[in-house]
Design a protein around this motif. Structure first.
Motif, PDB file in Angstrom:
ATOM      1  N   THR A  38       1.360 -11.729 -31.670  1.00  0.00           N
ATOM      2  CA  THR A  38       0.726 -10.706 -30.834  1.00  0.00           C
ATOM      3  C   THR A  38      -0.790 -10.896 -30.816  1.00  0.00           C
ATOM      4  N   VAL A  39      -1.367 -11.184 -31.972  1.00  0.00           N
ATOM      5  CA  VAL A  39      -2.810 -11.465 -32.010  1.00  0.00           C
ATOM      6  C   VAL A  39      -3.094 -12.730 -31.185  1.00  0.00           C
ATOM      7  N   GLY A  40      -2.249 -13.764 -31.355  1.00  0.00           N
ATOM      8  CA  GLY A  40      -2.417 -15.010 -30.590  1.00  0.00           C
ATOM      9  C   GLY A  40      -2.374 -14.754 -29.092  1.00  0.00           C
ATOM     10  N   TYR A  41      -1.477 -13.870 -28.685  1.00  0.00           N
ATOM     11  CA  TYR A  41      -1.331 -13.535 -27.258  1.00  0.00           C
ATOM     12  C   TYR A  41      -2.615 -12.900 -26.720  1.00  0.00           C
ATOM     13  N   ASP A  42      -3.152 -11.978 -27.499  1.00  0.00           N
ATOM     14  CA  ASP A  42      -4.379 -11.291 -27.071  1.00  0.00           C
ATOM     15  C   ASP A  42      -5.542 -12.284 -26.946  1.00  0.00           C
ATOM     16  N   VAL A  56     -12.584 -15.122 -32.673  1.00  0.00           N
ATOM     17  CA  VAL A  56     -11.339 -14.354 -32.811  1.00  0.00           C
ATOM     18  C   VAL A  56     -11.611 -13.070 -33.594  1.00  0.00           C
ATOM     19  N   THR A  57     -12.398 -13.179 -34.654  1.00  0.00           N
ATOM     20  CA  THR A  57     -12.701 -12.005 -35.482  1.00  0.00           C
ATOM     21  C   THR A  57     -13.409 -10.931 -34.658  1.00  0.00           C
ATOM     22  N   ALA A  58     -14.251 -11.356 -33.728  1.00  0.00           N
ATOM     23  CA  ALA A  58     -14.990 -10.402 -32.894  1.00  0.00           C
ATOM     24  C   ALA A  58     -14.050  -9.602 -31.986  1.00  0.00           C
ATOM     25  N   ILE A 102      -7.034 -17.895 -39.894  1.00  0.00           N
ATOM     26  CA  ILE A 102      -8.325 -17.188 -39.996  1.00  0.00           C
ATOM     27  C   ILE A 102      -8.173 -16.019 -40.990  1.00  0.00           C
ATOM     28  N   PRO A 103      -8.929 -16.047 -42.098  1.00  0.00           N
ATOM     29  CA  PRO A 103      -8.744 -15.024 -43.142  1.00  0.00           C
ATOM     30  C   PRO A 103      -8.854 -13.600 -42.610  1.00  0.00           C
ATOM     31  N   ALA A 107      -6.216 -10.536 -43.074  1.00  0.00           N
ATOM     32  CA  ALA A 107      -6.600  -9.249 -43.681  1.00  0.00           C
ATOM     33  C   ALA A 107      -6.275  -8.106 -42.718  1.00  0.00           C
ATOM     34  N   PHE A 108      -6.489  -8.344 -41.429  1.00  0.00           N
ATOM     35  CA  PHE A 108      -6.248  -7.347 -40.379  1.00  0.00           C
ATOM     36  C   PHE A 108      -4.769  -6.916 -40.352  1.00  0.00           C
ATOM     37  N   LEU A 109      -3.868  -7.858 -40.638  1.00  0.00           N
ATOM     38  CA  LEU A 109      -2.427  -7.568 -40.546  1.00  0.00           C
ATOM     39  C   LEU A 109      -1.777  -7.214 -41.886  1.00  0.00           C
ATOM     40  N   LEU A 110      -2.566  -7.260 -42.948  1.00  0.00           N
ATOM     41  CA  LEU A 110      -2.011  -7.074 -44.293  1.00  0.00           C
ATOM     42  C   LEU A 110      -1.379  -5.697 -44.507  1.00  0.00           C
ATOM     43  N   ASP A 111      -2.129  -4.629 -44.205  1.00  0.00           N
ATOM     44  CA  ASP A 111      -1.634  -3.282 -44.487  1.00  0.00           C
ATOM     45  C   ASP A 111      -0.401  -2.934 -43.661  1.00  0.00           C
TER      46      ASP A 111
END
Ligand code: DC
Length: 225
Positions: A38-42, A56-58, A102-103, A107-111
């Protein structure tokens, strides 16, 4: 409550087996690859380079990725929208693999991943479930199959979805993706030291599900069906 972690390379049959086991045990199946897809799609929609960490982080503060369940089936929502099979194309597989290195994305998807396992018993598949996401999982399995077998499975899956490709092309893409996933610096796709390895090359899904359940999961959990 209990947690079952299934890791392994693409096409090893993780999702098929995990879904069947979830149904037999009456627990929740979590497909973590869908979150990275989903992140890749965005990132693709926005025209960013998936290998460009800062770019990507931005984008991350502008997106929301939610995990939801509709009639027991997982749906991943990008800003409230269910993308369905749009995240299942070979192109998005490559985007997912690139952004997953990308770390900040991890981290964004961890929780999202840990939270669901706090609320219910889960069988979760991915690449770093036994090593990072659920290091205390009750059962950890590392599922593998030969390259040729995995590529043939992926090819059949894509063909069934009407995506035109060849076994050779799928094999080359798969090797590239596995190499990226297993050699990245953060949470590489490797087996946890306490994972049980299971090679299911050319086994039928039912056969593999039955074997993984009866030889690994049920004895480990002290359960009978
Ligand atoms: O399981 P999948 O093929 O849908 O995963 C897509 C990509 O996402 C995969 O190439 C690596 C990444 N991924 C990851 O890094 N960690 C996970 N737990 C799941 C997937």
């Amino acid at each position: 409550m209990f947690q079952i972690a299934i890791d392994g390379p693409s096409g090893a049959g993780k999702s098929t087996i995990a879904k069947a086991i979830a149904a037999k045990l009456g627990i929740t199946y979590v497909d973590t690859g869908a979150l990275y897809r989903t992140v890749g799609y965005d990132v693709r929609e926005k025209g960013a380079d998936p290998k460009d960490g800062p770019a990507v982080t931005a984008l991350l503060p502008e997106i929301r990725v939610d995990l939801d369940y509709v009639d027991g089936t997982q749906v991943v929502l990008l800003n409230g929208e269910n993308l369905g099979d749009r995240i299942r194309t070979p192109e998005i597989s490559m985007y997912a693999s690139a952004v997953s290195a990308i770390p900040e994305v991890r981290a964004f998807l961890l929780d999202t991943q840990r939270d669901i396992a706090k609320k219910r018993s889960v069988i979760m598949d991915g690449r770093d479930i036994g090593t990072v996401i659920l290091p205390d999982a009750d059962v950890k399995i590392f599922l593998t199959a030969s390259d040729e077998c995995r590529a043939t499975r992926r090819y059949e899956e894509l063909k069934a979805k009407g995506i035109e490709t060849s076994v050779e092309e799928v094999l080359a893409d798969m090797r590239e993706r596995d190499h990226n996933d297993s050699t990245r610096a953060v949470a590489p796709a490797i087996a946890a030291p306490d994972a049980i390895h299971f090679d299911n090359s050319w086994m039928k899904p039912d056969e593999c599900t039955a074997a993984v359940l009866s030889k690994i999961i049920l004895p480990k959990l002290g359960l009978t069906l």
